[in-house]
Every structure is written in structure tokens, then in C-alpha cells.
Scaffold this motif. Structure first.
Motif: not given
Length: 587
Positions: A45-51, A343-356, A358-362
């Protein structure tokens, strides 16, 4: 996506584990839920995204098992994950365990960096884990430099170099008072628990003597050691009681990404931290729970206590791990929980754009490949390569990628048992063994076989796959005269034009590079380690019994290499003896 409304209406509102399957009947995801009906409905139900969207698009059916409690459903979930290794469940970044520093509990102790510590925890002093292996090695080197511990694995027959440079007391020849060894051990343990005063004083005294003797090079080396110790202790320093030993966990989620942060506190010191970013499928707390269970199975030793944030299930973790679990509400420990969150938040904010990106390219590359090959599904890909020594003594390697992500746990090495004289005959054996096993053990088949080469490689793959009655598409990555991948060839020997700058071409090249690296590293490791067993494993005709006979006669690899062909024939058939003689002369 199939319509599951009728099947969902029959699902009970009870706890349990559920298993998602693809159209081949392969379990692709295992989860658990307090309420099976609500959880399963949420996927459709609803709209799913990503993985989650990829998972839902891949689901062809689902099963579930009702349990009597949430703990029972968790245990069942983890058991099924271990059994089926589903593609959409959490995969840790690598399969390496964190290193520890080991001070052996022997008459003459040694100090070293170790990883596999499960069997050692009752027989030795262990300090760690050290997320940074370089920091662990540097610490061990400093201690071994200052304290003359035993440096060899087994006592030698005579005094070695370490004795002559005053870094060993000569335990093989000298009678060392027990009190002297006990004193060394106490000082080393004190340092590893964060008290650097005694070692610092020893280095300062040695540095002063070196300066007075105008040995400025040695004095500088000692000064650098002091600086390393100060930097390490400053990084570890936190305002806690020295009796505190625990791990501390927190996390931050944004959209489909979850960043998990773990602090390792030992004797009141911050030994290190671990961060990993994963893509989520389901409930955040469920994902963190599954991650922690997998993480602590990998790290070998559970902490004495686990500190967690407010919204994780304290009782469930306590019952599963059988350790103390608590949720700090105030004071310094609550501040550390908050710091882990930041620390968890800072790490994700630093890498999130790269991960997104990479997912799109795959995803784009997968869609392009499906269209190019006219296939409904291309997810799991298996690729093969061989390595050899001077045109003989072959080994093979297989790598597995799923949605262009490596599944390193499923990589396989092959010792070529036949007397292969070329790549084609070696590849025939590897492919036959692989897909005969897939057939006999009902293993998951790939959606695509990726061969490292053109028509010859594709032909041998087609021959083997067809002979086993399997229907698996095959492509070959064709190289040009400069040995660069230039084209893709289908199993009908049709050349497909693909833009060399496209994501698809880059990801296929990544698979090709990885399988080549894997195969050649396997062979190099065998040769570089020089282990008698590993080296002989490569040679056709050599099994366990013949290895024992060779060892019984010659005693060592060195003497075996010096042996004549006639001497080898005394324990081996002529052809096998010739293989051994040729191989040992080349390495």
C-alpha cells in the motif's frame, strides 16, 4: 506487482516471521513483525521508494510463520536469514572482524594483533576491538620496542636478532626470573588500559640517554613514539570512570538511508567507533536490531553492556544477547548517546548524495542491460576467470554480483584438478563444477553469466550450460588489441554497441576487473604465503595422502625444492612427480 489482497486478508494479527519470494521461488527477504498483517500490508500500500521499491517489484509470493512471542520471531528471523542469505536483507560492508591486541597467557608471553578471538577469550588477555588496525599495530610495535617480550611463535634453538638488539630477553637460552616477566606484563596491561605513565617515563629516559650519546636519530625515533602515544590517548580520552566497559549505539535515518554509529568504551576510554550506512526496507528499529545481531556475530566478542537510545527494544536485546542492556536518561552517558546520534547524522549527511547517485546509476544500468538483452530480469550475475603459472597449474575464480553490487560471501575459488594446459580447458572444468553443483544442490541460478572474453569463452560456457540442461543467458566482454574491453557479445555471437562512457559499460567493466583481481590474487597468495599445503594444492594429482608422504620424506618445502626428479618419483607416480618438480622449480 501482483495483487495480494486476498492472501493478505488471511494473515493474522499475531507476531511472527515472513519470507518474500521472487518468481523463481527464491527467498529474497526475511523479516519479523509484532503484527504480521499490518507489516505485510505496508509493503503493498502507498508509494514505495529506493530499496523497498526494488523489493516489492521483485516479490512474486510470500509466506509467514506465526510465533508465540517477539523474541521467538526474532530468533526465527535470524535463523532463516542465515539459512537463505536473502539478497534484500542487510549486508555488512565486509566480512572482516575487528582486530584485538592479544597478550598471551604463556610462560614467555608475546604481544600481537589478532582477529579471530572466539577461541582465545578464556586463555589470553584481549584488548579492543580496534576499528583502526593501523592504530592497533602501532600500539603493538611501541610496546614490543620498549619491552623485550618473546617475538617468535615458537622458541628457537639459538639466540636471534631480537636478542642482539635488546628487544628479546633470549628466552630460548637464558633463564629469566618469573618476577621480571610478571612486572613486564603488569606494566603492559596498565598501558593497554590507558595508563601511559610508566611507558612514557621509560621512553623519556631512553631518549635522554640517546641524546647524551649524540645518537640523534634514535632520539628522534623515541620522540615520535611519545607523540604517537599522546595523540592516541587524547583521542581516547573521555570523562568516565575507569571501570566502565560497554558499547554504545545510536542511529539517524533520512528517507531510505540509515546511519548506525557504535562507540567502543573500554576501561573508561573510547577505543574506537564504527559507522555504517545501509538502505532500509522496513521499520527502522527492526533494521537496527537485525544490524546489531549481524555486527556482533562478526566482531566475535560481545560487550559486557550495551547502551541504546530510548526507542530500541531493551528487553528484546537483553534476552537475545544475554547481556546487560540499558538506556541512559541523564548525565555523561546520556551525553555520549546524543554524541553518537550527532556522529551518525553527520556521517549520513556527508555521504547521502553520493549513495543516492550510485543507486540511480545502478538502476539505470540494470534497465539498460535488460533492454539490450531483451530480458525481464537481470539481477544476479556470475563471472569467471583463471590464473596460471607459466601456462600451467591453473586456478579459477568466480565472483557474484547482485544489481551490480558484489556478494563477496558467494565468491568461490577453484583448484583445477585436471591437467589443464590452456584457458579453455581450465574454464570448462570450472564452469562444469559450478553449474553441476547448482543443479545437484538446487542452488540459486544466475540471471546472467558474464564471461571474460569473446567467442571462445562464450562457446565453452554455452557447451557446459546446455549439457547440464540449464537455460542461462551468457554474454562476453570482448577486448581490443590493447587488451581493453571494447564490446559486448551475446551467446548468439552478436556484437552489441554500448557507449563506453555509459553506466552499464562501467559496471560491467567493474565486474570484469573484480573477477580478474580475485583469480590472480588467489594464485599470488598461494605463492607468496609459501605454505607447503597451499602450494601443493595447486598441482594436479596431489591430495592429502600424497602431501603427507612428501612431508614425511622431505620434511620441508626447501628440501622438496632441492630434490631431484628421481627422488620425487620414490613417493609419487611419474607424471605427478614431474608436475611437482616443474612447479617447485618455477616458484
Amino acid at each position: 506487482m501482483k495483487d495480494f489482497r486476498e492472501k493478505l486478508s488471511l494473515v493474522p494479527n499475531k507476531p511472527g516471521s515472513y519470507q518474500m519470494k521472487n518468481k523463481d521461488g527464491v527467498i529474497i527477504y526475511v523479516g519479523k513483525a509484532k503484527n504480521l498483517k499490518n507489516r505485510l500490508k505496508s509493503y503493498f500500500t502507498g508509494t514505495q521508494t529506493g530499496k523497498t521499491r526494488l523489493l516489492v517489484e521483485d516479490i512474486d509470493d510470500f509466506n509467514y510463520i506465526v510465533t508465540s512471542s517477539e523474541l521467538e520471531s526474532l530468533i526465527l528471523e535470524i535463523t532463516l536469514i542465515k539459512k537463505y542469505n536473502p539478497k534484500y536483507n542487510i549486508l555488512l560492508k565486509d566480512d572482516k572482524t575487528y582486530p584485538y591486541i592479544e597478550l598471551t597467557n604463556e610462560k614467555y608471553p608475546t604481544l600481537k594483533v589478532v582477529r579471530n578471538v572466539k577461541k582465545k577469550k578464556d586463555k589470553t588477555h584481549l584488548y579492543g576491538p580496534y576499528p583502526n588496525v593501523n592504530a592497533a599495530r602501532k600500539t603493538v610495535n611501541i610496546i614490543n620496542r620498549i619491552y623485550p617480550l618473546r617475538k617468535c611463535d615458537k622458541l628457537k634453538k639459538d639466540l636471534c636478532l631480537y636478542y642482539h638488539i635488546h628487544e628479546c630477553l633470549g628466552y630460548c637460552k637464558k633463564q629469566i626470573p618469573e618476577e621480571e616477566i610478571t612486572k613486564m606484563k603488569k606494566e603492559i596491561i596498565s598501558f593497554l588500559k590507558g595508563d601511559a605513565e610508566i611507558i612514557t617515563k621509560k621512553i623519556e629516559d631512553e631518549m635522554l640517554i640517546a641524546s647524551e650519546n649524540l645518537n640523534y636519530e634514535k632520539a628522534l625515533e623515541l620522540k615520535n613514539m611519545l607523540d604517537d602515544i599522546k595523540i592516541t590517548l587524547n583521542k581516547q580520552k573521555i570523562d568516565l570512570n575507569k571501570d566502565y566497559n560497554f558499547d554504545l549505539v545510536n542511529y539517524f535515518k533520512d528517507k531510505n538511508f540509515l546511519s548506525i554509529e557504535i562507540f567502543f568504551i573500554r576501561d573508561g576510554l573510547l577505543f574506537g567507533r564504527h559507522n555504517e550506512i545501509i538502505q532500509t526496507i522496513t521499520d527502522t528499529e527492526e533494521e537496527v536490531l537485525e544490524y546489531l545481531i549481524k555486527f556482533y556475530e562478526k566482531t566475535s566478542i560481545l560487550p559486557k553492556e550495551l547502551l541504546i537510545p530510548e526507542n530500541l527494544d531493551e528487553e528484546l536485546l537483553k534476552d537475545y544477547f544475554n547481556i546487560k542492556v540499558s538506556k541512559p536518561q541523564k548525565g555523561r552517558l546520556k551525553q555520549l548517546i546524543d554524541l553518537a546520534y550527532e556522529n551518525a547524522k553527520e556521517q549520513l549527511e556527508r555521504e547521502e548524495e553520493i549513495l543516492k547517485n550510485d543507486d540511480e546509476k545502478r538502476l539505470n544500468a540494470i534497465n539498460e542491460l535488460k533492454e539490450l538483452l531483451h530480458l525481464d530480469k537481470v539481477s544476479r550475475m556470475e563471472s569467471f576467470d583463471n590464473s596460471h603459472l607459466f601456462g600451467t597449474f591453473y586456478v579459477g575464480g568466480m565472483v557474484v554480483f547482485d544489481d551490480f553490487l558484489p556478494l563477496k560471501d558467494e565468491y568461490r575459488k577453484f583448484k583445477i584438478t585436471s591437467d589443464a594446459k590452456d584457458d579453455i580447458s581450465a574454464m570448462k572444468e570450472v564452469l562444469y563444477r559450478r553449474y553441476y553443483k547448482v543443479l545437484m544442490e538446487d542452488l540459486q541460478k544466475p540471471d546472467l553469466i558474464v564471461m571474460d572474453g569473446g567467442k571462445a569463452q562464450i562457446s565453452v560456457a554455452k557447451e557446459i550450460v546446455t549439457s547440464l540442461g540449464l537455460n542461462i543467458p551468457i554474454i562476453g566482454l570482448v577486448k581490443d588489441s590493447k587488451h581493453h574491453t571494447s564490446e559486448i557479445m551475446t551467446d548468439n555471437y552478436e556484437i552489441l554497441k554500448v557507449d563506453k562512457s555509459s553506466n552499464l559499460f562501467l559496471f560491467l567493466t567493474k565486474i570484469q576487473d573484480e573477477v580478474h583481481r580475485y583469480a590472480i590474487t588467489y594464485h599470488r597468495n598461494i605463492k607468496s604465503k609459501g605454505a607447503l599445503s597451499s602450494l601443493l594444492d595447486v598441482i594436479p594429482g596431489i591430495g592429502e595422502q600424497r602431501k603427507k608422504e612428501l612431508l614425511r620424506k622431505f620434511g620441508s618445502l626447501k628440501k622438496m625444492k632441492e630434490a631431484t626428479l628421481e627422488e620425487l618419483k620414490e613417493v609419487l607416480p611419474e607424471e605427478v612427480a614431474s608436475n611437482v618438480y616443474t612447479y617447485l622449480k618455477e616458484i
